[in-house]
Scaffold this active site. Structure first.
Site, mmCIF file in Angstrom:
data_model
loop_
_atom_site.group_PDB
_atom_site.id
_atom_site.type_symbol
_atom_site.label_atom_id
_atom_site.label_comp_id
_atom_site.label_asym_id
_atom_site.label_seq_id
_atom_site.Cartn_x
_atom_site.Cartn_y
_atom_site.Cartn_z
ATOM 1 N N ASP A 472 -15.271 -5.913 -31.802
ATOM 2 C CA ASP A 472 -14.935 -6.787 -32.922
ATOM 3 C C ASP A 472 -13.504 -7.269 -32.821
ATOM 4 O O ASP A 472 -13.199 -8.414 -33.120
ATOM 5 C CB ASP A 472 -15.152 -6.055 -34.248
ATOM 6 C CG ASP A 472 -14.304 -4.791 -34.374
ATOM 7 O OD1 ASP A 472 -14.036 -4.158 -33.353
ATOM 8 O OD2 ASP A 472 -13.915 -4.446 -35.499
ATOM 9 N N ARG A 476 -6.432 -3.304 -33.833
ATOM 10 C CA ARG A 476 -6.275 -2.249 -34.825
ATOM 11 C C ARG A 476 -7.086 -1.010 -34.440
ATOM 12 O O ARG A 476 -7.669 -0.943 -33.355
ATOM 13 C CB ARG A 476 -6.685 -2.785 -36.204
ATOM 14 C CG ARG A 476 -8.163 -3.111 -36.327
ATOM 15 C CD ARG A 476 -8.486 -3.604 -37.738
ATOM 16 N NE ARG A 476 -9.874 -3.965 -37.867
ATOM 17 C CZ ARG A 476 -10.304 -5.070 -38.462
ATOM 18 N NH1 ARG A 476 -9.458 -5.957 -38.938
ATOM 19 N NH2 ARG A 476 -11.593 -5.295 -38.562
ATOM 20 N N GLU A 478 -9.924 0.073 -34.503
ATOM 21 C CA GLU A 478 -11.341 -0.208 -34.668
ATOM 22 C C GLU A 478 -11.944 -0.433 -33.286
ATOM 23 O O GLU A 478 -12.499 0.470 -32.709
ATOM 24 C CB GLU A 478 -11.525 -1.415 -35.594
ATOM 25 C CG GLU A 478 -12.976 -1.579 -35.993
ATOM 26 C CD GLU A 478 -13.161 -1.939 -37.456
ATOM 27 O OE1 GLU A 478 -12.178 -2.069 -38.179
ATOM 28 O OE2 GLU A 478 -14.321 -2.095 -37.863
ATOM 29 N N ASP A 485 -21.217 -8.861 -35.051
ATOM 30 C CA ASP A 485 -20.315 -9.780 -34.357
ATOM 31 C C ASP A 485 -20.908 -10.175 -33.006
ATOM 32 O O ASP A 485 -20.873 -11.339 -32.603
ATOM 33 C CB ASP A 485 -18.940 -9.129 -34.139
ATOM 34 C CG ASP A 485 -18.360 -8.519 -35.406
ATOM 35 O OD1 ASP A 485 -19.089 -7.793 -36.113
ATOM 36 O OD2 ASP A 485 -17.180 -8.750 -35.694
ATOM 37 N N GLU A 752 -10.314 -13.329 -37.683
ATOM 38 C CA GLU A 752 -11.394 -12.622 -38.371
ATOM 39 C C GLU A 752 -11.781 -13.316 -39.680
ATOM 40 O O GLU A 752 -12.955 -13.381 -40.042
ATOM 41 C CB GLU A 752 -10.924 -11.195 -38.687
ATOM 42 C CG GLU A 752 -11.908 -10.368 -39.480
ATOM 43 C CD GLU A 752 -11.460 -8.906 -39.594
ATOM 44 O OE1 GLU A 752 -10.245 -8.650 -39.540
ATOM 45 O OE2 GLU A 752 -12.340 -8.038 -39.710
#
Ligand code: BGC
Length: 910
Positions: A472, A476, A478, A485, A752
């Site tokens: 994604d 960060r 993540e 996605d 995003e």
């Protein structure tokens, strides 16, 4: 251009000369080279010969002469090949005139890997130390010297790790793959790679070594802390050499290897890497290391997981970027800081060059954006420290360093920690662009610079997020394989790069993660961040992605391999439904992420489109795709079963969500888009739904309000429903929410959120605000398909026949799309004026296309100066309703159409 038809680009399972193939029936493909000025070039027959020797007799397989135009995905059907076997293959292709040509002798092959677990005699080794829940530990360096009787004629390194490894032989790095063996669910399966290392070995003394990193195995994953799979990195390696006399030697990882901690004090994908150059292990790849406390490597019990072949290109460094200006001085960490601007939001690492006293520790931080004061904007990284530290050894000649086992998402990097008085120049830091090695496959450009920048941003978003798995975001804490996605973007991804192997690998990850219920998690590999099924438009990636690979590459084998799982998934959706409404609110279940990040006025992150509507729309879509897959696999009964299911669920959808007036529940743009795109309403209602959709767009001042779910289909629906001008108005919109807003604000990747940063509000919620998130880049598909006008023909997967039908609009005066299909490059390039349309197209060898001209029916069309009727290879299509339509055989064409000023072409939007 060649003058002869030659079979070129011979690949096995999409790869050139792959090593480590496990497939019993690997698929062979080739292309025919185009021949200048020759139209209609096609194959009439082929013969494949597979031999144990270059140019030898076809002792493995001779297909015989097969009268067929097939050039792709032909399964090997010869002798079963044991482990470590190289199979040389050649193809003879007869063209449409019956002329044969044969591919060159000896340089095309595949090689089988270690097919059985018993082929691995190596043991898992590592260090005695390891980190803890939050902190890492020094990266183990492992090594072993060994003696070879002679220089081998052939040598292979079979290597994998739990964690990451970089292997070396005699001082030289093996290959240039990074972050190997990549990311799989290491509780179940790890991949290995094979390298031909013949040239790196000598007679006598040799040294093999590796550096082990934490990676996904024991470093941080998302917000889950460290050690998701295990406590420390481990290596499994097997070096197998063959001498001229046929004798073999094998060197395996075991307790004869040594291990030492070196300069890499800590390494973590999210947190960064710390390196102390004073602790470098000088000479560790020579027979007698000059430094280091070497101890015997620790041997670990076999974890009993599957060791599977690598199916796709590893992450590699593809490009190096220099700063676009001199570094800017700021206040930094304990001293002056220098901010470097690479001019591009990218994913990768850096090389630092500097000259500073021994013991100086430099900090490097990374950011995608600068804040209002010109400092690094770090808040959106959340808990990802994304910080590297380098301690100098004080080499008077200067020193250089590149972190190995971490990557960052950044445009800016700040160096600080330098003693005062040391000034850094622009060349002290360069950035390396890292991503999975997937061949480039297409490009789009047009007369509008902002759209060209959008295409650039889409391609960079893809580069940074096709990193081992489709992620994604890259910056960060993540960086996960979010299914929603991935499915939103895959079609666009497949225009820009050849993604077949990447998604073949990921489909195996999906299979590993499928739940006992049949559900599919929201993130793949399936870390338990979001337990249970991933929900509508997310879990459905399990069906949509392999279908897209089948459509784009004609890959039936992928469908076949996963059909049972996909059926299990769609059957599971039935258990999540009441009266065929998936995730009916009466079930009281968590019902997914909705139309994630839609700015539709609902004020919710999940948008205002009812979740059971999204769920049921995708249920129909899945059931139809499954029926189509069953048809492709000749599973007639299954095809009928799922087609009937799709019909039933469609009726349920209509009853629950659509009024007789053509209103759709939720009344959001996404509600209408889904109902129209997935053909969920009777034909006569379509204009009414379209009118509602258009009304909403206009009411907002020609603006969209869709999130992750509706956005990929929005412009397609409008163009298909005769609203091309509205589609172009959205594409060209520069106020947010729109694609071009970010572009006008200097974005170099897709954001995003539509409002990740706005002039009015500044930065959006720091808790979730990535500036490199490809989902909204799904509009790229529309640029290729509708603006440039290259479209798949769903009846001919893999582009053996395709459509050319550009639909120019807005202020665009030209556009060009190109795509390297499995048969070769397709090009559609047009220029227009008020009463002319110039169009150059390339139809690759062995394919045909239907070309629909966006010009008035009475226009005069010529090809290279001759009336089109006299052009070789062009025939008027039988059914051409509104637009002049022609069938084209392979070749390159230069069309030009003119008409009287004032007549407007049927489908031009102005
Ligand atoms: C991710 C998304 C993902 C979403 C689902 C986010 O944190 O970055 O891209 O699809 O969560 O809720």
């Amino acid at each position: 251009m060649a003058t002869l038809v030659v079979p070129v680009i011979l690949v096995c399972n999409y790869l050139v000369n792959p090593l480590g193939v496990h497939d019993a029936n690997p698929r062979l493909s080739w292309q025919l080279s185009p021949v200048e000025n020759r139209r209609g070039l096609a194959q009439s027959a082929y013969q494949i010969k597979v031999s144990s020797q270059p140019g030898g007799p076809a002792d493995f397989w001779d297909s015989g002469r097969i009268a067929s135009d097939t050039t792709t995905q032909i399964p090997y059907a010869g002798k079963a090949l044991p482990s470590r076997t190289r199979a040389y293959w050649q193809v003879t292709s007869w063209d449409e005139r019956g002329e044969p040509t044969t591919s060159p002798v000896g340089n095309t092959f595949w090689e089988t890997g270690l097919l059985s677990r018993n082929d691995w005699t190596a043991q898992w080794i590592g260090a005695s130390w390891h980190g803890a829940g939050q902190t890492g530990s020094p990266a183990p360096f492992v090594r072993r010297g060994f003696t070879l009787a002679n220089k081998p004629v052939s040598a292979r390194l079979y290597v994998t790790a739990l964690g990451l490894c970089e292997a070396y032989l005699n001082g030289t790095r093996i290959g240039n793959d990074c972050f190997t063996p990549g990311w799989t669910d290491m509780k179940k399966r790890v991949q290995y790679r094979v390298y031909d290392v013949t040239a790196q070995l000598t007679a006598g003394e040799n040294v093999i070594g590796a550096i082990l990193g934490d990676g996904w195995y024991c470093g941080h994953i998302a917000q889950m802390g460290r050690e998701v799979y295990g406590d420390r990195p481990k290596l499994l390696a097997q070096l197998e050499v063959t001498y001229a006399d046929g004798k073999r030697d094998i060197i395996v990882t075991d307790d004869s290897w040594q291990v030492a901690a070196g300069p890499i004090l800590e390494n973590d994908l999210l947190m960064g890497e710390s390196y102390d150059a004073r602790q470098e292990l000088t000479g560790w790849l020579t027979a007698k290391p000059a430094a280091g406390d070497w101890e015997s490597a620790k041997v670990f019990p076999d974890p009993g997981i599957e060791i599977s072949p690598s199916l796709t290109g590893a992450v590699q460094a593809h490009e190096t970027l220099a700063a676009i200006s001199a570094p800017r001085k700021t206040s930094g960490w304990g001293s002056t800081g220098f901010i470097y601007d690479f001019g591009q939001n990218l994913v990768g690492n850096v090389t630092l060059h500097l000259n500073a006293p021994a013991g100086t520790t430099i900090q490097i931080r990374y950011a995608e954006m600068l804040d209002a004061n010109g400092n690094l904007y770090l808040e959106n990284l959340r808990t990802a420290r994304a910080t590297d530290f380098y301690t100098c050894k004080g080499d008077p000649a200067g020193e250089s360093w590149t972190p190995r086992f971490t990557f960052h998402g950044f445009r800016y990097a700040q160096i600080s920690g330098l003693p005062s008085g040391i000034l850094l120049g622009a060349d002290a830091l360069v950035a390396h662009v890292l991503h999975s090695a997937l061949p480039e496959a297409g490009d789009f450009s047009c007369s509008e610079p902002l759209i060209n920048q959008l295409q650039h941003n889409i391609q960079w978003g893809q580069r940074g997020n096709y990193f081992e798995v489709p992620t994604d975001c890259p910056q960060r804490d993540e960086r996960l394989g979010w299914t929603g996605d991935a499915q939103a973007f895959i079609r666009t991804g497949a225009w820009n790069r050849n993604v077949a192997t990447f998604f073949t690998k990921w489909q195996r990850d999906i299979a590993d993660a499928q739940l006992p219920s049949g559900g599919v998690p929201a993130v793949i590999p399936g870390v338990d961040l979001v337990p249970g099924d991933g929900g509508p438009a997310w879990a459905d990636a399990a069906v949509i992605c392999p279908w897209t690979v089948y459509q784009c590459y004609g890959d039936v084998a992928l469908l076949k391999q996963h059909f049972t799982e996909l059926r299990r998934y769609v059957d599971f959706l039935g258990t999540q439904s009441v009266d065929d409404i998936r995730l009916h609110p009466s079930l009281g279940k968590w019902s997914g992420f909705g139309d994630w990040l839609a700015l539709d006025g609902s004020g919710q992150t999940e948008g205002g489109t009812p979740k059971d509507l999204i769920a049921t729309a995708f249920y129909v879509h899945d059931a139809r795709l499954l029926a189509d897959m069953a048809r492709a696999l000749n599973e007639t009964q299954e095809a009928a079963k799922y087609a009937a299911l799709a019909e039933r669920v469609t009726k349920a959808f209509q009853q629950r969500f659509v009024t007789t007036d053509g209103l759709v529940t939720g009344n959001t743009q996404t509600s209408y888009v889904l109902a129209l795109h997935f053909n969920l309403v009777p034909t006569e209602l379509r204009p009414k739904l379209t009118a509602e959709l258009v009304r909403d767009i206009k009411r907002r001042g020609n603006k969209l309000s869709t999130g992750f779910v509706g956005t990929p289909y929005l412009l397609h629906v409008l163009a298909r429903e005769g609203q091309l001008d509205v589609a172009y108005a959205l594409l060209m919109q520069q106020q947010w929410p729109s694609w071009l807003y970010a572009v006008t604000q200097g974005a170099t990747t897709i954001w995003e959120r539509w409002d990740g940063w706005t002039k009015e509000k500044g930065f959006q919620d720091k808790g979730m605000n990535s500036f490199n998130h490809y989902a909204y880049g799904a509009v790229g598909d529309w640029l290729y398909q509708v603006v440039a006008g290259i479209e798949l023909d769903p009846l001919h997967p893999g582009y053996s026949h395709f459509l050319l039908q550009p639909q120019p609009g807005s202020v665009l005066t030209s556009a060009r799309g190109s795509h390297r299909s499995p048969h070769g490059e397709i090009i559609s390039s047009w220029k227009r004026t008020e009463n002319s349309f110039e169009w150059e197209v390339t139809v690759p060898p062995n394919t045909t296309a239907t070309a629909r001209f966006p010009v008035p029916v009475g226009a005069k069309i010529s090809e290279q100066g001759k009336p089109i009727a006299e052009s070789t290879g062009v025939t008027r299509a039988k059914s051409d309703a509104a637009l002049p339509t022609y069938e084209l055989v392979s070749g390159t064409y230069r069309f030009s159409a003119n008409w009287d000023p004032g007549i407007s072409p049927a489908n031009h939007a102005n």
